[in-house]
Each structure stands twice: as structure tokens, then as C-alpha cells.
Write a protein that holds these residues in place. Structure first.
Motif, short mmCIF file in Angstrom:
data_model
loop_
_atom_site.label_atom_id
_atom_site.label_comp_id
_atom_site.label_asym_id
_atom_site.label_seq_id
_atom_site.Cartn_x
_atom_site.Cartn_y
_atom_site.Cartn_z
N GLY A 1 0.82 -1.20 0.00
CA GLY A 1 0.00 0.00 0.00
C GLY A 1 0.86 1.25 0.00
N ASP A 2 0.39 2.28 -0.67
CA ASP A 2 1.13 3.55 -0.71
C ASP A 2 0.16 4.69 -0.49
OD1 ASP A 2 0.34 4.88 -3.48
OD2 ASP A 2 0.67 2.76 -3.91
N GLY A 3 0.70 5.86 -0.17
CA GLY A 3 -0.12 6.99 0.20
C GLY A 3 -0.94 7.57 -0.93
N LEU A 4 -0.46 7.49 -2.17
CA LEU A 4 -1.21 8.06 -3.29
C LEU A 4 -2.43 7.21 -3.61
CD1 LEU A 4 -1.45 10.28 -5.36
CD2 LEU A 4 0.11 9.00 -6.85
N GLU A 5 -2.25 5.91 -3.66
CA GLU A 5 -3.39 5.02 -3.89
C GLU A 5 -4.41 5.18 -2.77
OE1 GLU A 5 -4.11 0.32 -4.94
OE2 GLU A 5 -2.69 0.83 -3.34
N ALA A 6 -3.93 5.29 -1.52
CA ALA A 6 -4.83 5.46 -0.38
C ALA A 6 -5.60 6.77 -0.48
CB ALA A 6 -4.03 5.41 0.92
N ALA A 7 -4.92 7.84 -0.93
CA ALA A 7 -5.59 9.13 -1.06
C ALA A 7 -6.71 9.07 -2.10
CB ALA A 7 -4.58 10.21 -1.43
N LEU A 8 -6.44 8.42 -3.23
CA LEU A 8 -7.46 8.33 -4.27
C LEU A 8 -8.68 7.57 -3.78
CD1 LEU A 8 -5.25 9.51 -6.07
CD2 LEU A 8 -5.90 7.88 -7.84
N ASN B 1 7.99 33.11 -7.81
CA ASN B 1 9.18 33.90 -7.50
C ASN B 1 10.37 32.93 -7.45
OD1 ASN B 1 7.59 36.33 -7.00
ND2 ASN B 1 6.96 35.33 -5.10
N ASP B 2 11.23 33.01 -8.45
CA ASP B 2 12.34 32.06 -8.54
C ASP B 2 13.17 32.05 -7.26
OD1 ASP B 2 11.60 31.33 -11.09
OD2 ASP B 2 12.95 32.75 -12.07
N PHE B 3 13.54 30.86 -6.83
CA PHE B 3 14.39 30.62 -5.67
C PHE B 3 13.72 30.99 -4.34
CE2 PHE B 3 17.28 31.46 -9.25
CZ PHE B 3 17.90 30.22 -9.33
N GLN B 4 12.41 31.21 -4.37
CA GLN B 4 11.69 31.48 -3.13
C GLN B 4 10.84 30.27 -2.76
OE1 GLN B 4 9.79 35.36 -2.16
NE2 GLN B 4 7.87 34.22 -2.23
N ALA B 5 11.02 29.78 -1.54
CA ALA B 5 10.24 28.63 -1.07
C ALA B 5 8.83 29.06 -0.72
CB ALA B 5 10.92 28.01 0.15
N MET B 6 7.85 28.25 -1.11
CA MET B 6 6.46 28.47 -0.74
C MET B 6 6.21 27.72 0.56
SD MET B 6 3.11 27.98 -0.41
CE MET B 6 3.12 26.21 -0.56
N THR B 7 5.86 28.45 1.61
CA THR B 7 5.66 27.83 2.92
C THR B 7 4.24 27.33 3.08
OG1 THR B 7 7.30 29.33 3.89
CG2 THR B 7 5.84 28.16 5.40
N ASP B 8 4.11 26.03 3.28
CA ASP B 8 2.82 25.43 3.64
C ASP B 8 2.75 25.44 5.16
OD1 ASP B 8 0.56 23.92 4.04
OD2 ASP B 8 1.45 22.03 3.39
N ILE B 9 1.94 26.34 5.71
CA ILE B 9 1.83 26.47 7.17
C ILE B 9 0.92 25.36 7.67
CG2 ILE B 9 2.47 28.87 7.51
CD1 ILE B 9 -0.33 29.71 6.86
N ALA B 10 1.50 24.20 7.84
CA ALA B 10 0.76 22.95 7.97
C ALA B 10 0.44 22.59 9.41
CB ALA B 10 1.56 21.82 7.33
N GLY B 11 -0.34 21.53 9.54
CA GLY B 11 -0.53 20.86 10.81
C GLY B 11 0.45 19.71 10.89
N GLY B 12 -0.03 18.53 11.23
CA GLY B 12 0.88 17.40 11.41
C GLY B 12 1.30 16.71 10.14
N ALA B 13 0.55 16.91 9.04
CA ALA B 13 0.85 16.21 7.79
C ALA B 13 0.46 17.09 6.62
CB ALA B 13 0.10 14.88 7.73
N ILE B 14 1.08 16.83 5.47
CA ILE B 14 0.73 17.55 4.25
C ILE B 14 -0.72 17.23 3.87
CG2 ILE B 14 1.20 17.76 1.78
CD1 ILE B 14 3.31 19.09 3.49
N GLY B 15 -1.52 18.25 3.69
CA GLY B 15 -2.93 18.04 3.36
C GLY B 15 -3.85 18.09 4.55
N GLY B 16 -3.30 17.88 5.75
CA GLY B 16 -4.05 18.03 6.98
C GLY B 16 -5.37 17.30 7.02
N GLY B 17 -6.35 17.94 7.67
CA GLY B 17 -7.66 17.33 7.84
C GLY B 17 -8.41 17.13 6.55
N GLY B 18 -7.99 17.81 5.48
CA GLY B 18 -8.64 17.63 4.19
C GLY B 18 -8.31 16.31 3.53
N GLY B 19 -7.29 15.61 4.06
CA GLY B 19 -6.96 14.29 3.54
C GLY B 19 -6.47 14.27 2.12
N LEU B 20 -5.96 15.41 1.60
CA LEU B 20 -5.45 15.53 0.23
C LEU B 20 -6.57 15.53 -0.81
CD1 LEU B 20 -2.41 13.05 0.43
CD2 LEU B 20 -2.34 15.54 0.63
N CYS B 21 -7.81 15.75 -0.38
CA CYS B 21 -8.93 15.54 -1.29
C CYS B 21 -9.36 16.75 -2.10
CB CYS B 21 -10.14 15.02 -0.51
SG CYS B 21 -9.88 13.37 0.19
#
Length: 479
Positions: A165-172, A272-292
Motif C-alpha cells: 500500500g502507498d499513500g497516493l493510492e490510499a488518497a485516491l 518567484n524564482d528561488f523562493q520557497a512556498m511555505t505550507d503552514i501545515a498541521g501534522g501532515a501535508i494536506g491536513g484534515g482535508g486528507g489531500l482531497c
């Protein structure tokens, strides 16, 4: 162009030119000046931890051979990996194919690309795929090409995965089960912009990723390298640098409430080249939305627009099947419009952060600049953009304050975690915290940080105090 000279010519012949002076008679390359660097092999690298790169990955067999699966793609009339949610999205795409660089990208274009991906064996590992689990442990790193990452997305959309099992298949599977919208109603509502669409952002994101690459990558081309990496465990090493390191003056951008335009794109929009986009996250990428789908918070929404981040969830193989933070994605780009710091109760936002356009939702201005950086001792091309997911200490978990008071930094409990929050941000943005194999790439791509509430995020840290902590000079030594 050769080793000592470059010139603008209507035509160019490779090799030595008899009319060149003998002392400068080296072969002409006929390479266009400013041409993006090109990767010519199926480079990839995986590290299960610090110093554990060579041979540290495992090879998992696909449940179904991708080459055999390619015969089932057809005209992309269905997505077996997202049954119940695929039909309205595919119908909408078929009815209103989006524009990209002057041409409409139709489902048949994506189908052709998916079929080619599944037949191509981009990793060079046959019916197996190299794998490192990002859940648990520290200092993991994965570097793959755009083609290889698209290959993972194509397999997931076609219902293929690996036995553990992998996270992408699980997300779908998770996201497809959240709603079964009527196709005709879905199309009418999206085109009219009257009501919020059902939870299908994850499919628009992955299909947009494949759509853009189907236009950008030459036949068989690997494209650029994209890196996902987690840092080692946080420590107090940031304190050792307080006396010697000074913050450069930040650029303040206030694009509403009468503020002046700073000349930079909104940090969430990237660009903006060479500028990191900050995801002000919770405990995981996608958070409570579950990547949906697009949601009410930045941390849940922004991953939909940075499709490579969503695709990298393939490497979340633990119990949650979600990528934990902190984590950095070097070379990640925004594939869809439109996300900025704006929102609203009515259309097009419907109280959510960002929205997917009803028409022409591909990011037609997607960045194309790439630079050569070092990964595991080799120079490879990476896009000059990045995405960093980082969390603050969960102040709302340790407080009885209302959400309104927390959001406006009026809760005393928010000010109990400053040192810990600084440590978390240092862990996420300090190159030496990452696997040595990717430190050079981090330093070559992340030159500045784009962020909104520094030191805060969905878990309600005190961003005002965090800004003051980095702006104010340290006190003079005692005595």
C-alpha cells in the motif's frame, strides 16, 4: 557556441569549423544560449536515512504490470483508481478542455501521455518500483524525474499500486469515497460558478499535472528532477547561531487594505524564482482535508495546486498514508490556478482558500527556469522553486481560548512555545538538517522564504511574536 566563442547565426553545424583560428578550433555544440539543462538518463536516488542512500531503498512489485495496464487506458473514459468520483471530472474536462500555451489540452492528449508513461519503464526497474517510506524515521530523501513522478501518478489513477500500500493510492480511494456528484449537475454548477463544487480537487490536480507534462516533455524525455526530503530530528543547534547571524531585511507585501504592491507574487501562488512556498501545515501535508480538495485553510488547499507534492504522497507507506511535516519538495511547481491570500463567502471562493477555475484552470504561466544543482555528487537540473511544509507547536491543543482569540493572537497560552517554534522552522529551513545527498540542492534552490503567518499556521501559533523574535536584535551581553 564552442568553448571560446558564441555567436548568433541563422544556422549551425556541429563540429569543428575550418574558418575558425587554429588555436580556437574546437567543436561547435550548436547549443542555444539560455537553453534549459536537460537530463539524458533515468536518474533517480532514494535514501532511507542520513548517509543511507546507495542500496537503502526496496523494490516493490506493481500489482499489475504497467506495460499491460497501458492497454486499458483507451481514451481515458474512466479512472479505475478513483471510481465514483472520476466521471463528472472527466465529463467536465471533455466539455471544456483547458488552454495551455495557446492550445487546448484534451483528454486524448493526456491518454496518449499516460499510455506512453506506462509503456516506458522510466525507472529502468521493469515491473518493480523503488521505494522509501517517509512515515517514521528521519532524513529520508527521494529524487526522481518529472517523468518518473508522472509514471507514479498514472499508475495510481489507473488503479495500480504496490502490495504494502502507498499513500497516493490510499488518497485516491479515500477521496473518491467522499462524494458521488451527479455529472450533469456538477458541470452546470462549475460553469455557472453558483455553488461550491464537490470534493474532486485531487483529480483536477493529478490530471493537470499530467496535462502540463504531456505538453512540456519531449517524447521519452525525463524532464527535470524533483526532490522530496525530510530533515533530521529537531535540536537546539539554532541557539549556537544567534550571536553571529542576522536576518536580512524582509520584503513586506500587503496587497489589500490600501497596501503597496511589493512587486512579488503572493507567496502561495509561487512564481518567484528561488523562493520557497511555505505550507503552514498541521501534522501532515494536506491536513484534515486528507489531500482531497480545496478547503477552508491554506494547509489543506495549497497541495492541490502543487500537484507534484500530491503525487509524492506515494512515498507515505505508514499507518496514516500521509506525508508528515516538516518536509521539503525541491523543484515543485504550481500546476493549477488560482490560489492567493484572498477568500470570500460567495463565488468563486465559497469561504475556501483558493478555487479551481471552471474554465482554463491550468497554470499557463508555470515557471520554466531550471538550474543545475548537486544531488549525491551529480549535477542535475531542478526547477528554481520549492514547497516547504512546516508546523508550529499546537497552541490550540493546549489552550481553552476561543478560535477567534487564537486567530488574533490574544491568547496568553500562544506565547509559551516560542523557542520550540523557532526550532521547528530552523529544522525545516536549515540545509544542514537534511540528508547530505540533497544539501547542495537545497542551498541551490532555497534562497529566500515566502510565508504568511511566520511561526503560526493552522495550529494557531503567535505569528506576531514570531516576527518580533526574528526582527528585533538580540540584547547586548550582560555586564
Amino acid at each position: 557556441m564552442h568553448d571560446h566563442w558564441a555567436s548568433c547565426l541563422p544556422h549551425c553545424a556541429r563540429g569543428e569549423h575550418a574558418d575558425d583560428p587554429k588555436e580556437f578550433r574546437t567543436p561547435w555544440s550548436c547549443k542555444l544560449l539560455g537553453e534549459a539543462p536537460v537530463l539524458k538518463d533515468n536518474f533517480w536516488m532514494m535514501c532511507s536515512g542520513a548517509g543511507a542512500c546507495r542500496g537503502s531503498h526496496v523494490l516493490h512489485a506493481w500489482r499489475r504490470s504497467p506495460r499491460v495496464l497501458a492497454d486499458a487506458v483507451g481514451d481515458l473514459s474512466q479512472l479505475p483508481g478513483a471510481r465514483r468520483a472520476d466521471h463528472p471530472v472527466l465529463e467536465h474536462w471533455r466539455a471544456a478542455p483547458p488552454m495551455f500555451r495557446g492550445s487546448r489540452v484534451r483528454l486524448r492528449d493526456i491518454a496518449r501521455f499516460v499510455r506512453d508513461l506506462l509503456q516506458s519503464d522510466p525507472f529502468g526497474t521493469g515491473d518493480q518500483v523503488p521505494y522509501v517510506d517517509f512515515e517514521g524515521g528521519e532524513a529520508q530523501a527521494v529524487a526522481v524525474t518529472q517523468r518518473q513522478l508522472a509514471f507514479l501518478a498514472a499508475n495510481a489513477l489507473m488503479g495500480n499500486g504496490i502490495p504494502p500500500g502507498d499513500g497516493l493510492e490510499a488518497a485516491l480511494k479515500r477521496c473518491a469515497g467522499r462524494g458521488q456528484p451527479n455529472a450533469q449537475v456538477f458541470k452546470e454548477r462549475r460553469l455557472a460558478g453558483e455553488v461550491a463544487p464537490p470534493p474532486t480537487g485531487f483529480l483536477f490536480s493529478l490530471l493537470s499535472f499530467l496535462a502540463v507534462l504531456s505538453q512540456e516533455l519531449p517524447p521519452g524525455g525525463q524532464g527535470l528532477v524533483v526532490v522530496a526530503a525530510r530533515p533530521r530530528a529537531a535540536d537546539g543547534s539554532w541557539r549556537e547561531r544567534l550571536a553571529e547571524h542576522v536576518l536580512r531585511p524582509p520584503t513586506m507585501c500587503l496587497q489589500s487594505a490600501g497596501g503597496e504592491d511589493c512587486g512579488l507574487n503572493d507567496f502561495m501562488a509561487g512564481g518567484n524564482d528561488f523562493q520557497a512556498m511555505t505550507d503552514i501545515a498541521g501534522g501532515a501535508i494536506g491536513g484534515g482535508g486528507g489531500l482531497c480538495d480545496i478547503a477552508t485553510t491554506q494547509e489543506e488547499s495549497v497541495v492541490q495546486f502543487y500537484s507534484e507534492v500530491l503525487a509524492f504522497s506515494f512515498f507515505a507507506g505508514g499507518p496514516t498514508k500521509m506525508l508528515p511535516v516538516p518536509v521539503v519538495f525541491l523543484g515543485a511547481r504550481r500546476y493549477m490556478a488560482e490560489i492567493t491570500g484572498q477568500s470570500g463567502l460567495g463565488p468563486p471562493f465559497f469561504a475556501k482558500c483558493g478555487y479551481i477555475r471552471a474554465e482554463d484552470w491550468l497554470n499557463d504561466g508555470i515557471r520554466s527556469r531550471a538550474v543545475q544543482v548537486e544531488i549525491a555528487g551529480r549535477r542535475v537540473p531542478v526547477a528554481a522553486s520549492s514547497f516547504v511544509g512546516v508546523a508550529s507547536k499546537c497552541a490550540r491543543c493546549h489552550s481553552n481560548c476561543s478560535v477567534e482569540d487564537l486567530a488574533n493572537n490574544r491568547c496568553p497560552d500562544q506565547r509559551n512555545f516560542l523557542d520550540e517554534d523557532i526550532g521547528r522552522w530552523y529544522q525545516a529551513y536549515e540545509a544542514s538538517m537534511y540528508n547530505p545527498a540533497v544539501r547542495g540542492a537545497f542551498e541551490g534552490i532555497v534562497k529566500r522564504i515566502g510565508t504568511g503567518p511566520w511561526g503560526a499556521g493552522e495550529w494557531m501559533g503567535d505569528s506576531q511574536r514570531s516576527f518580533l523574535a526574528v526582527w528585533l536584535p538580540p540584547p547586548p551581553p550582560a555586564g
